[in-house]
Design an enzyme around this catalytic site. Structure first.
Site, PDB file in Angstrom:
ATOM      1  N   GLU A 102       1.107  -5.669 -10.275  1.00  0.00           N
ATOM      2  CA  GLU A 102       1.403  -6.767  -9.355  1.00  0.00           C
ATOM      3  C   GLU A 102       0.957  -6.451  -7.930  1.00  0.00           C
ATOM      4  O   GLU A 102       0.504  -7.333  -7.188  1.00  0.00           O
ATOM      5  CB  GLU A 102       2.903  -7.067  -9.369  1.00  0.00           C
ATOM      6  CG  GLU A 102       3.293  -8.320  -8.628  1.00  0.00           C
ATOM      7  CD  GLU A 102       2.746  -9.581  -9.270  1.00  0.00           C
ATOM      8  OE1 GLU A 102       1.866 -10.206  -8.650  1.00  0.00           O
ATOM      9  OE2 GLU A 102       3.180  -9.916 -10.389  1.00  0.00           O
ATOM     10  N   ILE A 116       3.609 -10.995  -2.982  1.00  0.00           N
ATOM     11  CA  ILE A 116       3.653 -12.276  -3.687  1.00  0.00           C
ATOM     12  C   ILE A 116       3.552 -12.028  -5.196  1.00  0.00           C
ATOM     13  O   ILE A 116       2.572 -11.442  -5.652  1.00  0.00           O
ATOM     14  CB  ILE A 116       2.511 -13.200  -3.237  1.00  0.00           C
ATOM     15  CG1 ILE A 116       2.578 -13.446  -1.732  1.00  0.00           C
ATOM     16  CG2 ILE A 116       2.558 -14.522  -3.987  1.00  0.00           C
ATOM     17  CD1 ILE A 116       1.425 -14.262  -1.184  1.00  0.00           C
ATOM     18  N   GLU A 138      -8.928  -2.060   8.524  1.00  0.00           N
ATOM     19  CA  GLU A 138      -9.327  -0.662   8.408  1.00  0.00           C
ATOM     20  C   GLU A 138     -10.353  -0.301   9.487  1.00  0.00           C
ATOM     21  O   GLU A 138     -11.008  -1.175  10.073  1.00  0.00           O
ATOM     22  CB  GLU A 138      -9.938  -0.400   7.024  1.00  0.00           C
ATOM     23  CG  GLU A 138      -9.016  -0.707   5.863  1.00  0.00           C
ATOM     24  CD  GLU A 138      -7.874   0.268   5.735  1.00  0.00           C
ATOM     25  OE1 GLU A 138      -7.970   1.381   6.311  1.00  0.00           O
ATOM     26  OE2 GLU A 138      -6.877  -0.062   5.074  1.00  0.00           O
ATOM     27  N   LYS A 143      -9.646  -9.216  -6.329  1.00  0.00           N
ATOM     28  CA  LYS A 143      -8.387  -9.874  -6.665  1.00  0.00           C
ATOM     29  C   LYS A 143      -8.637 -11.160  -7.455  1.00  0.00           C
ATOM     30  O   LYS A 143      -7.887 -11.478  -8.388  1.00  0.00           O
ATOM     31  CB  LYS A 143      -7.603 -10.159  -5.386  1.00  0.00           C
ATOM     32  CG  LYS A 143      -7.202  -8.892  -4.632  1.00  0.00           C
ATOM     33  CD  LYS A 143      -6.650  -9.189  -3.249  1.00  0.00           C
ATOM     34  CE  LYS A 143      -6.291  -7.922  -2.499  1.00  0.00           C
ATOM     35  NZ  LYS A 143      -5.841  -8.171  -1.115  1.00  0.00           N
TER      36      LYS A 143
END
Length: 432
Positions: free
Chosen positions: A143, A150, A204, A219
């Site tokens: 997850e 979320i 970053e 994702k």
């Protein structure tokens, strides 16, 4: 690409032994990696002693790096953790995708329970990892790999496992969303907004994975597996970032009553196939994503029968992502495993024979010719932009060239079949 073979009982059996563990027993956790997410999980468990999870071993790579814990808490042989049967679960949170795959794959072969947050590794190796779960009876949850806090993966796998989805659209990267938000608020250029994001820890030092939309592409690949049962390789998915954005583009969007957001769009087409795009997109106030600003993420799910659902939360950071890891640990205790209910022999095919309406701003005239617009609806020489339809395959083929020349591309949200050109009925990405 080849798909893993599924049976109705294979993956649920993988977690069957977990549910037999007494609820009061403290699970021993082997933590692989102690960066942002690893430290976040450690801190959460320190503050939640009744969670019944204890980090008993921590493996890291760098022998000399200063850390918040005493040096004696750390070790350097990850294979020793793989062989330690006293550990109830392994949590992998390192930044080396190939090493992460080696570790996770071997753990599954040994029948271990594993939690990972490594979206780059998962997006490239998910079919193999699913197959290893079936063969080795290990269990893998992730997850934390998508949208931080979320719970979108479990929502898709469990709640919407039986219901067809029309589309799923989301802001999946908090770093680029923060930069875009600040550009809109300050009427600034890209460089100072990015510098601010880096100073505040939202981006970053090397921001290329986030700003180039490589992170949200990974994702989106994972979401496609759970939303539609379709396993893709990252290179199949168009990803265009915001490195070439200018205040001119923000002003153009504002003049149209819209914002620019990096949106992952997964959509079922009228013929049953799906498409996945990860690019900047114009988003209007009618969309729930319009108000998802700064480092937040948001996901809109549109199901055939349930209608529209909207999830919003912090998409990155030690505590938000660590909380997702903790949720996976708790789910493993309850015997939960991903079922991949839509990953069957009839899972939808991926479609790339489409035309995408885009806004292109560039001072390199040759790019307009290279992209081969089939229709141009708007053109402004003074602002160096053009709006029109381009074949999706041309955008995929020339995405590196667009980056090389600093071009900026935003999709309007309209798609159409490539074979019917101008006369086609538009396929709207409604309710973004």
């Amino acid at each position: 690409m080849s798909k893993p073979t599924f049976t109705k009982s294979a993956l649920p059996q993988a977690a069957a032994s977990v549910s037999s563990t007494p609820a009061a027993q403290v699970w021993q956790v082997g933590l692989i990696g102690f960066g942002c997410v690893g430290q976040g999980l450690y801190d959460i468990l320190q503050q939640q002693p009744n969670a019944s999870f204890a980090i008993s071993r921590i493996v890291v790579k760098n022998h000399t790096k200063e850390r918040i814990l005493p040096a004696e808490r750390f070790e350097f042989d990850v294979d020793a953790l793989l062989a330690d049967d006293s550990l109830d679960v392994l949590v992998e949170v390192i930044d080396d995708a190939e090493e992460a795959f080696r570790v996770v794959a071997e753990a599954l072969r040994r029948g271990r329970r594993v939690v990972t947050a490594n979206k780059a590794m998962l997006s490239r190796h998910l079919p193999k990892l699913v197959q290893l779960q079936r063969e080795g009876q290990g269990t893998l949850l992730y997850e934390a790999a998508v949208c931080g806090s979320i719970p979108v993966i479990r929502t898709l796998d469990a709640y919407f496992g039986a219901e067809p989805l029309r589309r799923l659209t989301g802001i999946l990267n908090g770093s680029s969303n923060y930069v875009l938000t600040r550009m809109g608020e300050q009427d600034s250029e890209y460089a100072p907004a990015l510098a601010e994001a880096q100073t505040k820890g939202f981006a970053e030092t090397d921001p290329s994975l986030d700003m180039g939309a490589f992170d949200p592409r990974s994702k989106a690949v994972l979401l496609a597996a759970h939303a539609y049962g379709t396993f893709l390789q990252p290179e199949q998915v168009l990803n265009l970032g915001i490195e070439g954005i200018s205040a001119v583009d923000i002003a153009f969007a504002t003049s149209q009553g819209q914002k620019i957001k990096v949106v992952a769009g997964l959509q079922r087409l009228p013929d049953g196939r799906i498409t996945v795009l990860v690019t900047p997109q114009f988003v209007g106030p009618e969309s729930p994503l319009y108000t998802v600003d700064h480092e937040f993420n948001g996901v809109v799910i549109e199901a055939d029968f349930a209608g529209e659902q909207f999830l919003r939360g912090r998409g990155a950071g030690g505590h938000p992502t660590g909380s997702a890891v903790l949720a996976d640990l708790a789910a493993l205790r309850q015997g939960y495993a991903y079922h991949y209910p839509k990953a069957t022999a009839t899972a939808p095919e991926y479609a790339s024979d489409l035309e995408v309406e885009i806004y292109l701003r560039t001072d390199e005239d040759r790019l307009v010719d290279v992209l081969d617009f089939s229709e141009i609806s708007e053109e402004a020489d003074e602002d160096e932009y053009v709006v029109g339809y381009v074949a999706l395959e041309n955008l995929v083929r020339h995405r590196d060239l667009l980056r090389k020349y600093g071009a900026f591309v935003v999709r309007t949200g309209r798609l159409r079949p490539i074979s019917t050109a101008v006369a086609a009925t538009l396929i709207e990405e409604e309710s973004l």
